[in-house]
Design a protein around this motif. Structure first.
Motif, PDB file in Angstrom:
ATOM      1  N   THR A  23       0.796  -1.230   0.000  1.00 15.18           N
ATOM      2  CA  THR A  23       0.000   0.000   0.000  1.00 15.18           C
ATOM      3  C   THR A  23       0.826   1.277   0.000  1.00 15.18           C
ATOM      4  N   ASP A  25       2.398   4.562  -1.310  1.00 13.91           N
ATOM      5  CA  ASP A  25       1.790   5.452  -2.298  1.00 13.91           C
ATOM      6  C   ASP A  25       2.528   5.454  -3.624  1.00 13.91           C
ATOM      7  N   GLU A  29       1.006   4.434  -7.252  1.00 16.85           N
ATOM      8  CA  GLU A  29       1.020   5.406  -8.342  1.00 16.85           C
ATOM      9  C   GLU A  29       1.585   4.772  -9.616  1.00 16.85           C
ATOM     10  N   THR A  57      -7.611   0.828  -0.222  1.00 18.78           N
ATOM     11  CA  THR A  57      -6.678   0.769  -1.348  1.00 18.78           C
ATOM     12  C   THR A  57      -7.425   0.714  -2.672  1.00 18.78           C
ATOM     13  N   ARG A  60      -8.396   4.234  -3.297  1.00 22.75           N
ATOM     14  CA  ARG A  60      -7.203   5.008  -3.661  1.00 22.75           C
ATOM     15  C   ARG A  60      -6.774   4.698  -5.105  1.00 22.75           C
ATOM     16  N   ASP A  63      -9.052   6.431  -7.630  1.00 23.48           N
ATOM     17  CA  ASP A  63      -8.742   7.854  -7.779  1.00 23.48           C
ATOM     18  C   ASP A  63      -7.461   8.063  -8.584  1.00 23.48           C
ATOM     19  N   LYS A  64      -6.467   7.218  -8.355  1.00 22.57           N
ATOM     20  CA  LYS A  64      -5.198   7.365  -9.078  1.00 22.57           C
ATOM     21  C   LYS A  64      -5.371   7.035 -10.555  1.00 22.57           C
ATOM     22  N   LEU A 125      -9.578  10.164   1.948  1.00 22.11           N
ATOM     23  CA  LEU A 125     -10.340   9.621   0.818  1.00 22.11           C
ATOM     24  C   LEU A 125     -11.819   9.949   0.964  1.00 22.11           C
TER      25      LEU A 125
END
Length: 563
Positions: A23, A25, A29, A57, A60, A63-64, A125
């Motif tokens: 996890t 970042d 990414e 996750t 996340r 969103d990424k 988030l």
């Protein structure tokens, strides 16, 4: 960090999983960027699923990917508007890419939870709009994803839709969640449904799940007609039945009737009172409590080994009852879990500074057909590898770590280490090629699998097996009855020895003397007559050394369970 034993145990348990690595970042990414690249480069568009390790996750990653998706859409638009040197073919390809970028919708699909909005906000988030969409979408999101013509093409999940959900046009699963056995095979099945124009499903493995795939396929994969993919688990069924009978008798002798607890409805307030009474009975004296934990560990270990065999269902209720009582006793003893938040904060900061997502190559290793994969395929992949030495070092490290763990529990397994070191030495001195070393390591890995489960076949715990092996490696020729007698000695001796492990026992001459006498008396009374005096003396000394090395303190050592 200055941690007490409870904090150390909890920290080891927390970091024993790969969650804190997966996890990070920067890593996420890099994967998000690669998903956009890969999704847009597929020959068959179809639908795709991104499987994350947990709800946060998955959100996340959504969103990424959405951000990188928007950036790619802007880049393609700008190229079409400003680059007048494009050939007609290049322009057509960019237009098709832009159509996919504009039309494709993505969605988060995760199960609801109490206070999830606040929990996600605490992590930076926002899930509220996603939850509304999951609840109010018309048609529902599952129908939209199954609809070949619907624009919903990319979903982010962590557990939902991984079992019992079929969307035949789903052609790709982006897997970033450690999985094993049944769950892994169910997840792979999301991409293997036949659909017009779809040649085969693709699993993009970001979490190195391939390492677990061989075992999963050996259990669930279909072999040649008439072949059994796994050995009969009848022995495990009988071992579990015996372990449960012993646990049931133990509880009954203490005044706790498991059948009565099981018959009480979970909605019945009387059940809570009955459980509280049972806990009060089993929590003391200490030897009774330790016996409960021992029964619980053995039952759960055999039960996990038996699953997912359908015969496990017969025992589920009794296994759950024993586990509930043991967990309630542990909770009563440790109502406040150790606080490791401060050291975890420092660890997370260190991981953020240390772990960087590398670029993912367009041309990675060749894909493996999952309908045919076996260790031969892995060996062939090794054969064609351009970096055999690197691959071999990873294999050596993995096997070495397994041997270290097995030997720590049972020093009679040193022969595995000797075999491993001999193979490496032969390779280093040039008498063995890298290919033959790989073959021998594959064989050794299989032998380690067998050894790791041997305690189940012997119907013993790992602790009992270690004592049994000390008594029988070497041993005179023993009949079946005599081997059973030695097993009985190992079980009874372990119980006696643990009762003698007083505080700081290794520093007290009287405690060490009592331990030696207990060993000598137990072996003198219990070992078959085939053990000569010299061998008896050797076994007494070896057992004392084993206890001294493995149990530095009461409830502390290589067999201690995390609190």
């Amino acid at each position: 960090a200055a941690l007490d034993e409870a904090q150390e145990a909890r920290l080891a348990q927390t970091l024993g999983q790969r969650y804190h690595l997966i996890t990070r970042d920067d890593r996420l990414e890099t994967i998000a960027r690669d998903i956009v690249r890969h999704f847009l480069g597929r020959t068959f568009l179809g639908k795709a699923m991104v499987v994350a390790i947990d709800k946060a996750t998955a959100l996340r990653m959504h969103d990424k990917v959405a951000r990188h998706w928007a950036e790619e859409r802007a880049r393609v638009r700008a190229a079409l508007e400003s680059d007048y040197a494009l050939t007609p073919a290049e322009r057509d390809a960019l237009k098709q890419r832009l159509d996919v970028l504009v039309e494709t919708e993505m969605a988060l699909v995760v199960s609801p939870g109490q206070n999830e909005i606040a929990q996600m906000r605490a992590l930076g988030l926002e899930i509220e709009e996603h939850r509304k969409r999951m609840a109010q979408s018309q048609p529902p999101l599952d129908e939209r994803f199954k609809d070949t013509h619907d624009r919903l093409r990319l979903v982010f999940v962590c557990a939902m839709w991984l079992t019992g959900f079929d969307a035949p046009s789903c052609s790709t699963v982006y897997l970033d969640k450690p999985m094993r056995n049944h769950t892994l095979m169910q997840t792979i099945a999301r991409a293997n449904r036949v659909f017009p124009g779809k040649h085969s499903g693709v699993i993009v493995d970001y979490a190195n799940v391939l390492a677990s795939l061989e075992l999963a396929l050996s259990i669930y994969g279909s072999g040649k007609p008439g072949d059994r993919p796994i050995a009969d688990k009848g022995e495990l069924v009988e071992a579990l039945r015996e372990a449960l009978a012993e646990a049931t008798t133990f509880c009954a002798d203490a005044g706790v009737t498991l059948a009565t607890l099981e018959a009480t409805s979970t909605d019945d307030f009387g059940r809570l009172a009955a459980l509280a009474d049972a806990v009060d009975t089993l929590i003391a004296p200490e030897d009774r409590r330790r016996a409960l934990f021992g029964h619980d560990r053995l039952v759960r270990r055999i039960y996990r080994a038996l699953k997912p065999d359908a015969r496990a269902a017969e025992f589920t209720q009794r296994v759950a009852a024993i586990a509930t009582l043991a967990e309630m006793v542990r909770t009563r003893l440790n109502p406040n879990p150790p606080d490791i938040s401060a050291v975890m904060g420092r660890i997370n900061a260190l991981l953020d500074a240390s772990i960087v997502g590398l670029s993912i190559r367009d041309a990675g290793p060749p894909p493996i057909n999952l309908s045919q994969v076996d260790f031969k395929a892995l060996a062939a992949r090794f054969e064609s590898s351009r970096h055999k030495k690197t691959d071999l070092e990873a294999i050596k490290a993995g096997i070495g770590a397994r041997i270290d763990a097995l030997v720590q529990l049972n020093h009679t397994r040193e022969d595995f280490r000797e075999t491993f070191e001999r193979l490496i030495e032969e390779y280093n001195n040039g008498s063995r090629t890298i290919e033959t070393l790989f073959e021998e390591l594959v064989k050794l890995s299989g032998e380690l699998d067998e050894e790791q489960s041997r305690h189940v076949r012997e119907q013993m715990s790992e602790e009992e097996l270690a004592i049994f092996d000390i008594l029988t490696r070497p041993a005179p020729e023993l009949s079946g009855d005599e081997r059973d007698r030695v097993k009985r000695v190992a079980r009874e001796l372990l119980t006696k020895l643990k009762a003698l492990l007083v505080l700081n026992w290794r520093t007290k001459a009287s405690a060490r003397s009592n331990l030696r006498l207990a060993i000598e008396d137990a072996l003198d009374a219990g070992l078959p007559e085939a053990y000569a005096t010299d061998l008896y003396n050797q076994k007494c000394a070896a057992l004392f050394t084993h206890v001294f090395d493995s149990y530095p303190e009461r409830d502390v050592g290589v067999y201690a369970q995390p609190s």
